[in-house]
Write a protein that holds these residues in place. Structure first.
Motif, mmCIF file in Angstrom:
data_model
loop_
_atom_site.group_PDB
_atom_site.id
_atom_site.type_symbol
_atom_site.label_atom_id
_atom_site.label_comp_id
_atom_site.label_asym_id
_atom_site.label_seq_id
_atom_site.Cartn_x
_atom_site.Cartn_y
_atom_site.Cartn_z
ATOM 1 N N VAL A 42 24.760 -20.896 3.659
ATOM 2 C CA VAL A 42 26.506 -20.423 3.934
ATOM 3 C C VAL A 42 25.987 -18.928 3.683
ATOM 4 O O VAL A 42 26.594 -17.956 4.434
ATOM 5 C CB VAL A 42 26.985 -20.769 2.551
ATOM 6 C CG1 VAL A 42 28.193 -19.963 2.499
ATOM 7 C CG2 VAL A 42 27.416 -22.497 2.634
ATOM 8 N N LEU A 43 24.585 -18.084 3.139
ATOM 9 C CA LEU A 43 24.852 -16.846 3.189
ATOM 10 C C LEU A 43 23.959 -16.398 4.884
ATOM 11 O O LEU A 43 24.822 -15.255 5.515
ATOM 12 C CB LEU A 43 22.730 -16.806 2.724
ATOM 13 C CG LEU A 43 22.981 -16.880 0.786
ATOM 14 C CD1 LEU A 43 21.817 -16.987 0.410
ATOM 15 C CD2 LEU A 43 24.429 -15.293 0.575
ATOM 16 N N ALA A 44 23.644 -17.240 5.338
ATOM 17 C CA ALA A 44 23.386 -16.826 7.216
ATOM 18 C C ALA A 44 25.217 -16.976 7.969
ATOM 19 O O ALA A 44 25.188 -16.069 8.694
ATOM 20 C CB ALA A 44 22.637 -17.772 7.831
ATOM 21 N N LEU A 45 25.144 -17.930 7.379
ATOM 22 C CA LEU A 45 27.111 -18.136 7.895
ATOM 23 C C LEU A 45 27.624 -17.277 7.170
ATOM 24 O O LEU A 45 28.548 -16.245 8.681
ATOM 25 C CB LEU A 45 27.492 -19.808 7.270
ATOM 26 C CG LEU A 45 29.088 -19.530 7.472
ATOM 27 C CD1 LEU A 45 29.339 -19.972 9.090
ATOM 28 C CD2 LEU A 45 29.758 -20.683 6.713
ATOM 29 N N ILE A 46 27.397 -16.802 6.329
ATOM 30 C CA ILE A 46 28.522 -14.865 6.036
ATOM 31 C C ILE A 46 28.054 -13.897 6.621
ATOM 32 O O ILE A 46 29.079 -12.880 6.957
ATOM 33 C CB ILE A 46 28.185 -15.034 4.356
ATOM 34 C CG1 ILE A 46 28.736 -15.941 3.265
ATOM 35 C CG2 ILE A 46 28.856 -13.080 4.359
ATOM 36 C CD1 ILE A 46 28.878 -15.932 2.035
ATOM 37 N N ASP A 47 26.706 -14.203 6.886
ATOM 38 C CA ASP A 47 26.113 -13.076 8.185
ATOM 39 C C ASP A 47 26.843 -13.000 9.269
ATOM 40 O O ASP A 47 27.569 -11.711 10.291
ATOM 41 C CB ASP A 47 24.627 -12.671 8.397
ATOM 42 C CG ASP A 47 24.108 -12.409 6.774
ATOM 43 O OD1 ASP A 47 24.607 -11.889 5.824
ATOM 44 O OD2 ASP A 47 22.606 -13.118 6.575
ATOM 45 N N ASP A 48 27.402 -14.085 9.981
ATOM 46 C CA ASP A 48 27.490 -14.286 10.914
ATOM 47 C C ASP A 48 29.285 -13.876 10.845
ATOM 48 O O ASP A 48 29.992 -13.499 12.384
ATOM 49 C CB ASP A 48 27.536 -15.916 11.628
ATOM 50 C CG ASP A 48 26.758 -16.019 12.049
ATOM 51 O OD1 ASP A 48 25.311 -15.112 12.449
ATOM 52 O OD2 ASP A 48 25.864 -17.178 11.901
#
Length: 213
Positions: free
Chosen positions: A189-195
């Motif tokens: 989800v941290l990667a998703l927030i970056d996206d």
């Protein structure tokens, strides 16, 4: 002011009723449990339950007041030089990185989500709560920017900011229901927030920046 004895007793009673109800809902499902059964299990009258919780759905979403104004509070307390969307992204990153139960990253959250998915009344209430979140964000943005009453921009920006929040929560809920580990979901989800941040336009990311000094 210090909490008085009467207020503390009322708060404790309310919390106890809520805890009993939540246990029954998780065990048997929302629709299978009656308010009378909750009252009996909590050793109070049905009228007492309704005094604290006007509707059965309120027993399940007992902490909704703190949720519906959370994004608005994040926006109002944003740092100098920080935009409204930037504040929400920062706060969400912090919660997800901390593997916080406040965003559903905890063991047992799948049971909570399953109760919601199996009960149309709870899904309807959840939609209503999401509308309250949007309205609170729009009101905060209007106040913070001094926008005129007829200006549609605060509502449009509120939609973008609420999309950030809802996307994170829907993703966490789906992955936790699939039996995933909280720490593993946190990393994804941290990667998703970056996206999500990459997808937001500059106008959204630069809206309602708190002045320096």
């Amino acid at each position: 002011m210090a909490e008085g004895l009467r207020e503390r007793k009322k708060r404790q009673t309310r919390q106890y009723i809520s805890d009993v109800a939540t246990g029954l809902f998780l065990e048997r499902g929302f629709e299978a449990v009656t308010v009378a059964e909750i009252a009996d299990a909590a050793n109070v009258s049905v009228n007492t339950v309704y005094n604290y919780f006007p509707a059965k759905e309120d027993l399940f979403f007992d902490r909704s007041a703190g949720v519906v104004d959370r994004l608005a509070r994040w926006i109002r307390s944003r740092d100098a030089g920080e935009s409204a969307a930037g504040a929400v992204l920062r706060e969400l990153r912090g919660e997800v990185q901390a593997v916080s139960p406040r965003v559903g990253l905890m063991k047992g959250y799948n049971r909570f989500m399953r109760v919601i998915h199996e009960a149309p009344a709870l899904r309807s209430r959840l939609w209503s709560l999401q509308q309250e979140v949007h309205d609170n964000v729009a009101a905060a943005l209007r106040e913070e920017t001094g926008a005129a009453g007829g200006d549609p921009l605060p509502d449009l920006m509120a939609g973008q900011i609420c999309w950030i929040h809802e996307t994170v929560f829907v993703t966490i809920g789906r992955e936790m229901m699939a039996g995933r580990e909280p720490a593993e979901v946190s990393r994804e989800v941290l990667a998703l927030i970056d996206d999500i941040e990459d997808l937001l336009g500059e106008r959204v990311l630069a809206y309602a920046v708190r002045p320096q000094g």
